[in-house]
Structure formats: structure tokens, C-alpha cells
Design a protein around this motif. Structure first.
Motif, mmCIF file in Angstrom:
data_model
loop_
_atom_site.group_PDB
_atom_site.id
_atom_site.type_symbol
_atom_site.label_atom_id
_atom_site.label_comp_id
_atom_site.label_asym_id
_atom_site.label_seq_id
_atom_site.Cartn_x
_atom_site.Cartn_y
_atom_site.Cartn_z
ATOM 1 N N MET A 1 0.855 -1.176 0.000
ATOM 2 C CA MET A 1 0.000 0.000 0.000
ATOM 3 C C MET A 1 0.901 1.240 0.000
ATOM 4 O O MET A 1 1.918 1.285 0.662
ATOM 5 C CB MET A 1 -0.893 -0.027 1.244
ATOM 6 C CG MET A 1 -1.835 1.139 1.316
ATOM 7 S SD MET A 1 -2.906 1.169 2.780
ATOM 8 C CE MET A 1 -4.154 0.011 2.299
ATOM 9 N N LYS A 2 0.496 2.217 -0.723
ATOM 10 C CA LYS A 2 1.257 3.462 -0.796
ATOM 11 C C LYS A 2 1.004 4.309 0.444
ATOM 12 O O LYS A 2 -0.050 4.246 1.059
ATOM 13 C CB LYS A 2 0.850 4.245 -2.031
ATOM 14 C CG LYS A 2 1.043 3.459 -3.306
ATOM 15 C CD LYS A 2 1.800 4.258 -4.284
ATOM 16 C CE LYS A 2 1.877 3.435 -5.556
ATOM 17 N NZ LYS A 2 3.055 3.502 -6.235
ATOM 18 N N LEU A 3 1.986 5.115 0.778
ATOM 19 C CA LEU A 3 1.912 5.937 1.988
ATOM 20 C C LEU A 3 0.705 6.865 1.964
ATOM 21 O O LEU A 3 0.001 7.000 2.973
ATOM 22 C CB LEU A 3 3.208 6.738 2.165
ATOM 23 C CG LEU A 3 3.255 7.662 3.368
ATOM 24 C CD1 LEU A 3 3.072 6.887 4.664
ATOM 25 C CD2 LEU A 3 4.556 8.439 3.381
ATOM 26 N N TRP A 4 0.431 7.489 0.826
ATOM 27 C CA TRP A 4 -0.693 8.431 0.788
ATOM 28 C C TRP A 4 -2.016 7.720 1.051
ATOM 29 O O TRP A 4 -2.926 8.280 1.651
ATOM 30 C CB TRP A 4 -0.725 9.227 -0.516
ATOM 31 C CG TRP A 4 -0.918 8.433 -1.758
ATOM 32 C CD1 TRP A 4 0.055 7.892 -2.546
ATOM 33 C CD2 TRP A 4 -2.163 8.086 -2.371
ATOM 34 N NE1 TRP A 4 -0.516 7.220 -3.607
ATOM 35 C CE2 TRP A 4 -1.878 7.332 -3.530
ATOM 36 C CE3 TRP A 4 -3.496 8.339 -2.054
ATOM 37 C CZ2 TRP A 4 -2.873 6.817 -4.359
ATOM 38 C CZ3 TRP A 4 -4.484 7.840 -2.893
ATOM 39 C CH2 TRP A 4 -4.153 7.086 -4.028
ATOM 40 N N LYS A 5 -2.127 6.443 0.640
ATOM 41 C CA LYS A 5 -3.346 5.689 0.931
ATOM 42 C C LYS A 5 -3.455 5.408 2.424
ATOM 43 O O LYS A 5 -4.544 5.435 2.988
ATOM 44 C CB LYS A 5 -3.373 4.383 0.148
ATOM 45 C CG LYS A 5 -3.652 4.559 -1.326
ATOM 46 C CD LYS A 5 -3.750 3.228 -2.022
ATOM 47 C CE LYS A 5 -4.011 3.407 -3.500
ATOM 48 N NZ LYS A 5 -4.097 2.121 -4.199
ATOM 49 N N ALA A 51 1.185 3.729 9.175
ATOM 50 C CA ALA A 51 1.816 4.760 8.347
ATOM 51 C C ALA A 51 3.179 5.160 8.918
ATOM 52 O O ALA A 51 4.148 5.299 8.168
ATOM 53 C CB ALA A 51 0.907 5.985 8.231
ATOM 54 N N TYR A 54 5.658 2.399 8.320
ATOM 55 C CA TYR A 54 5.964 2.304 6.898
ATOM 56 C C TYR A 54 7.023 3.333 6.502
ATOM 57 O O TYR A 54 7.939 3.034 5.731
ATOM 58 C CB TYR A 54 4.691 2.478 6.075
ATOM 59 C CG TYR A 54 4.890 2.298 4.594
ATOM 60 C CD1 TYR A 54 5.147 1.040 4.052
ATOM 61 C CD2 TYR A 54 4.820 3.378 3.720
ATOM 62 C CE1 TYR A 54 5.330 0.859 2.689
ATOM 63 C CE2 TYR A 54 4.997 3.220 2.359
ATOM 64 C CZ TYR A 54 5.246 1.955 1.847
ATOM 65 O OH TYR A 54 5.432 1.793 0.500
ATOM 66 N N ILE A 58 10.464 2.247 4.771
ATOM 67 C CA ILE A 58 10.863 2.608 3.406
ATOM 68 C C ILE A 58 12.082 3.511 3.363
ATOM 69 O O ILE A 58 12.737 3.612 2.334
ATOM 70 C CB ILE A 58 9.703 3.235 2.585
ATOM 71 C CG1 ILE A 58 9.248 4.560 3.181
ATOM 72 C CG2 ILE A 58 8.566 2.248 2.425
ATOM 73 C CD1 ILE A 58 8.237 5.310 2.336
ATOM 74 N N CYS A 87 -5.178 12.847 0.374
ATOM 75 C CA CYS A 87 -3.887 13.476 0.022
ATOM 76 C C CYS A 87 -3.984 13.858 -1.408
ATOM 77 O O CYS A 87 -3.537 14.423 -2.138
ATOM 78 C CB CYS A 87 -2.741 12.521 0.236
ATOM 79 S SG CYS A 87 -2.404 12.147 1.956
#
Length: 87
Positions: A1-5, A51, A54, A58, A87
Motif C-alpha cells: 500500500m502506498k503511503l498516501w493511501k 503509516a 511504513y 521505506i 492526500c
């Protein structure tokens, strides 16, 4: 999953938690509203920590845990002040 999600999910859960808190404050004797508040608080906390962790992961630790918490908190505060949902 992407950070903004992850941040979007945390923001959504924060908004839900705010609503649950208002309902609980309005009727603190209601066990259902207390339970809903507790559950929404835990869900937000889990999403927030996901988050944060993460970011640490990363960046291979170049951004430490405390700094990552600060970054996520700043972003959530900014979104809340500007009434931004994503975001």
C-alpha cells in the motif's frame, strides 16, 4: 500500500473517531457509544502506527520512529485544518 493511501485511511478513521467521541461525550452513560468510541480509537491508532512504521521501513531507518510520527501527525493536522479528505 502506498503511503498516501495509508494517510488517507488514517484521516478517514480519525474523522470517524471524532464523530464517535462526540456521540460518547453527549451520552457518556451509553455503553454502545463508549464501545464505538473505543473501537474507532483503536482503528485510528492502528492505521496511524501503520503509516509511521511504513515511513521508517521505506527509509531504512533514516527517518526514525519519532520523526515519522511527527510527519504523519503534521500531515493529518494539515488535512484536518484545511478540511481535506484525501492526500
Amino acid at each position: 500500500m502506498k503511503l498516501w493511501k495509508m494517510i488517507d485511511e488514517a484521516k478517514k478513521l480519525l474523522d470517524e473517531n471524532d464523530e464517535a467521541e462526540k456521540a460518547y461525550e453527549a451520552d457518556p452513560e451509553n455503553t454502545e457509544s463508549e464501545k464505538a468510541f473505543d473501537e474507532s480509537y483503536k482503528a485510528f491508532g492502528d492505521a496511524y502506527m501503520e503509516a509511521v512504521n511504513y515511513i521508517v521501513e521505506i527509509t531504512a531507518g533514516k527517518v526514525d520512529f519519532q520523526r515519522a510520527k511527527m510527519l504523519v501527525t503534521i500531515k493529518l493536522d494539515e488535512m484536518q485544518k484545511k478540511e481535506i479528505r484525501t492526500c
